[in-house]
Design a protein around this motif. Structure first.
Motif, PDB file in Angstrom:
ATOM      1  N   LEU A   4       0.857  -1.180   0.000  1.00 13.72           N
ATOM      2  CA  LEU A   4       0.000   0.000   0.000  1.00 13.72           C
ATOM      3  C   LEU A   4       0.887   1.222   0.000  1.00 13.72           C
ATOM      4  N   GLN A   5       0.692   2.091  -0.983  1.00 13.40           N
ATOM      5  CA  GLN A   5       1.425   3.340  -1.048  1.00 13.40           C
ATOM      6  C   GLN A   5       0.447   4.492  -1.011  1.00 13.40           C
ATOM      7  N   LYS A   6       0.914   5.640  -0.546  1.00 11.33           N
ATOM      8  CA  LYS A   6       0.071   6.813  -0.504  1.00 11.33           C
ATOM      9  C   LYS A   6      -0.354   7.183  -1.915  1.00 11.33           C
ATOM     10  N   PRO A   7      -1.651   7.355  -2.141  1.00 12.17           N
ATOM     11  CA  PRO A   7      -2.118   7.673  -3.488  1.00 12.17           C
ATOM     12  C   PRO A   7      -1.849   9.113  -3.859  1.00 12.17           C
ATOM     13  N   ASN A   8      -1.929   9.422  -5.167  1.00  6.85           N
ATOM     14  CA  ASN A   8      -1.884  10.804  -5.596  1.00  6.85           C
ATOM     15  C   ASN A   8      -3.184  11.460  -5.158  1.00  6.85           C
ATOM     16  N   LEU A   9      -3.094  12.602  -4.498  1.00 10.21           N
ATOM     17  CA  LEU A   9      -4.264  13.216  -3.907  1.00 10.21           C
ATOM     18  C   LEU A   9      -4.962  14.155  -4.872  1.00 10.21           C
ATOM     19  N   ASN A  10      -6.255  14.092  -4.900  1.00  7.77           N
ATOM     20  CA  ASN A  10      -7.050  15.082  -5.606  1.00  7.77           C
ATOM     21  C   ASN A  10      -7.210  16.255  -4.654  1.00  7.77           C
ATOM     22  N   THR A  11      -6.663  17.400  -4.990  1.00  3.88           N
ATOM     23  CA  THR A  11      -6.601  18.508  -4.050  1.00  3.88           C
ATOM     24  C   THR A  11      -7.838  19.401  -4.078  1.00  3.88           C
ATOM     25  N   ALA A  12      -8.854  19.033  -4.829  1.00  4.67           N
ATOM     26  CA  ALA A  12     -10.070  19.833  -4.851  1.00  4.67           C
ATOM     27  C   ALA A  12     -10.666  19.890  -3.445  1.00  4.67           C
ATOM     28  N   PRO A  13     -10.940  21.097  -2.904  1.00  2.00           N
ATOM     29  CA  PRO A  13     -11.406  21.216  -1.526  1.00  2.00           C
ATOM     30  C   PRO A  13     -12.750  20.559  -1.265  1.00  2.00           C
ATOM     31  N   THR A  14     -13.527  20.261  -2.329  1.00  2.00           N
ATOM     32  CA  THR A  14     -14.838  19.668  -2.125  1.00  2.00           C
ATOM     33  C   THR A  14     -14.780  18.148  -1.972  1.00  2.00           C
ATOM     34  N   GLN A  15     -13.604  17.560  -2.191  1.00  2.00           N
ATOM     35  CA  GLN A  15     -13.482  16.107  -2.064  1.00  2.00           C
ATOM     36  C   GLN A  15     -13.520  15.701  -0.597  1.00  2.00           C
ATOM     37  N   PRO A  16     -14.262  14.645  -0.227  1.00  2.00           N
ATOM     38  CA  PRO A  16     -14.290  14.189   1.167  1.00  2.00           C
ATOM     39  C   PRO A  16     -12.963  13.531   1.542  1.00  2.00           C
ATOM     40  N   PRO A  17     -12.647  13.469   2.828  1.00  2.00           N
ATOM     41  CA  PRO A  17     -11.403  12.818   3.251  1.00  2.00           C
ATOM     42  C   PRO A  17     -11.376  11.361   2.822  1.00  2.00           C
ATOM     43  N   LYS A  18     -10.250  10.922   2.283  1.00  2.00           N
ATOM     44  CA  LYS A  18     -10.116   9.518   1.920  1.00  2.00           C
ATOM     45  C   LYS A  18      -9.894   8.685   3.161  1.00  2.00           C
ATOM     46  N   ARG A  19      -9.293   9.284   4.159  1.00  2.00           N
ATOM     47  CA  ARG A  19      -9.097   8.608   5.428  1.00  2.00           C
ATOM     48  C   ARG A  19      -9.418   9.578   6.547  1.00  2.00           C
ATOM     49  N   SER A  20      -9.999   9.080   7.600  1.00  2.00           N
ATOM     50  CA  SER A  20     -10.377   9.920   8.728  1.00  2.00           C
ATOM     51  C   SER A  20      -9.242   9.923   9.740  1.00  2.00           C
ATOM     52  N   LEU A  21      -8.582  11.060   9.894  1.00  2.00           N
ATOM     53  CA  LEU A  21      -7.406  11.139  10.755  1.00  2.00           C
ATOM     54  C   LEU A  21      -7.631  11.999  11.996  1.00  2.00           C
ATOM     55  N   ALA A  22      -8.286  13.136  11.826  1.00  2.00           N
ATOM     56  CA  ALA A  22      -8.425  14.082  12.936  1.00  2.00           C
ATOM     57  C   ALA A  22      -9.770  14.796  12.833  1.00  2.00           C
ATOM     58  N   THR A  23     -10.071  15.607  13.841  1.00  2.00           N
ATOM     59  CA  THR A  23     -11.325  16.360  13.842  1.00  2.00           C
ATOM     60  C   THR A  23     -11.104  17.796  14.288  1.00  2.00           C
ATOM     61  N   LEU A  24     -11.987  18.669  13.825  1.00  2.00           N
ATOM     62  CA  LEU A  24     -12.135  20.018  14.363  1.00  2.00           C
ATOM     63  C   LEU A  24     -13.503  20.073  15.018  1.00  2.00           C
ATOM     64  N   GLN A  25     -13.564  20.491  16.274  1.00  2.00           N
ATOM     65  CA  GLN A  25     -14.826  20.556  17.008  1.00  2.00           C
ATOM     66  C   GLN A  25     -15.006  21.967  17.546  1.00  2.00           C
ATOM     67  N   VAL A  26     -16.151  22.567  17.235  1.00  2.00           N
ATOM     68  CA  VAL A  26     -16.463  23.888  17.780  1.00  2.00           C
ATOM     69  C   VAL A  26     -16.923  23.708  19.224  1.00  2.00           C
ATOM     70  N   VAL A  27     -16.215  24.335  20.158  1.00  2.00           N
ATOM     71  CA  VAL A  27     -16.558  24.193  21.577  1.00  2.00           C
ATOM     72  C   VAL A  27     -17.109  25.483  22.164  1.00  2.00           C
ATOM     73  N   GLU A  28     -16.914  26.592  21.445  1.00  3.21           N
ATOM     74  CA  GLU A  28     -17.472  27.873  21.868  1.00  3.21           C
ATOM     75  C   GLU A  28     -17.917  28.639  20.628  1.00  3.21           C
ATOM     76  N   GLY A  29     -19.051  29.333  20.737  1.00  2.00           N
ATOM     77  CA  GLY A  29     -19.535  30.117  19.614  1.00  2.00           C
ATOM     78  C   GLY A  29     -20.909  29.675  19.144  1.00  2.00           C
ATOM     79  N   GLU A  30     -21.409  30.363  18.128  1.00  2.57           N
ATOM     80  CA  GLU A  30     -22.750  30.102  17.622  1.00  2.57           C
ATOM     81  C   GLU A  30     -22.901  28.692  17.042  1.00  2.57           C
ATOM     82  N   ASP A  31     -21.819  28.119  16.588  1.00  4.10           N
ATOM     83  CA  ASP A  31     -21.878  26.792  15.958  1.00  4.10           C
ATOM     84  C   ASP A  31     -21.384  25.693  16.903  1.00  4.10           C
TER      85      ASP A  31
END
Length: 249
Positions: A138-165
């Protein structure tokens, strides 16, 4: 033969018999732990940065190989390696490569793991006697850098802990992510103090790099205004009146 020697002889033979007869098959979790141990053992410090190996070879018995040589196992090992880089606050240079190799000299339940840095001259492990047809890579694939593409692998998260969202979250993979009020942002923050395109996250050297996108109020990391920052577990990101926390899944 004395009684003590006879007892020792019988113990060795009986133990060996039961080990061969009732040896347990390898489980995926053992491969993951083996990768973590070898990666940590082979880590190097270069110019103040800790670097982990980017090539890993797993040697398994024929029986374990036939059972574990599945793409889902390699995908799991890939995620373990990438998450380890983040958790240990290290870097990894080059493409991540993982190999499973079959070896007839290993008994069921036995595992050998080697790690190396890509591009270096290194001898083939003596145990790796099988042809390429017996190797799953298994080798790292060539990445499609389009920002609308979903993550190919789930590595980390961003969580809003304060604010309207508050409680909104986003899963991060290897694709770039744009944060802001703009409707086409990957992570939309409705806070009026957030710019339309406030910040973005790139994936470099197997780490998430957060950069301010020229926002009006700036991007703050743990109370400090920064233009660029390599995210670490637990970082608190301030944009507008909102606080986002970075973590590994």
């Amino acid at each position: 033969m004395g009684i003590a020697k006879l007892e020792s002889f019988l113990e060795d033979r009986i133990e060996g018999f039961f080990n061969r007869k009732f040896a347990s098959s390898l489980e995926p979790v053992e491969l993951c732990k083996g990768l973590e141990r070898e990666a940590t053992r082979q880590a190097r410090k270069i110019d103040g940065e800790k670097i982990l190996p980017d090539e890993y070879t797993f040697l398994l018995s024929e029986e374990d190989y036939q059972r574990l040589c599945a793409k889902r196992i390699l995908d799991e090992l890939y995620e373990v390696a990438e998450k380890l880089v983040i958790k240990k606050n290290c870097f990894m240079d080059g493409k991540l490569k993982i190999e499973l190799k079959k070896n007839h000299d290993l008994s069921k339940g036995m595992l050998k793991v080697t790690a190396a840095f890509g591009g270096e001259d290194k001898p083939e492990p003596e145990e790796a006697t099988e042809a390429k047809s017996d190797t799953l890579v298994l080798q790292k694939p060539n990445l499609n850098t389009a920002p609308t593409q979903p993550p190919k692998r789930s590595l980390a998260t961003l969580q809003v802990v304060e604010g309207e969202d508050k409680e909104a979250s986003l899963v991060l993979g290897e694709q770039p992510v744009y944060i802001g009020r703009r409707e086409k942002s990957d992570f939309i923050i409705t806070d009026t103090n957030v710019s339309r395109t406030h910040a973005y996250i790139a994936y470099e050297r197997h780490r998430h790099l957060l950069s301010d996108a020229g926002s009006l109020n700036g991007t703050w990391i743990n109370g400090r205004r920064l233009a660029t920052h390599c995210l670490q577990v637990g970082d608190r990101i301030g944009i507008g009146s909102s606080i986002l926390v970075y973590g590994v899944i």
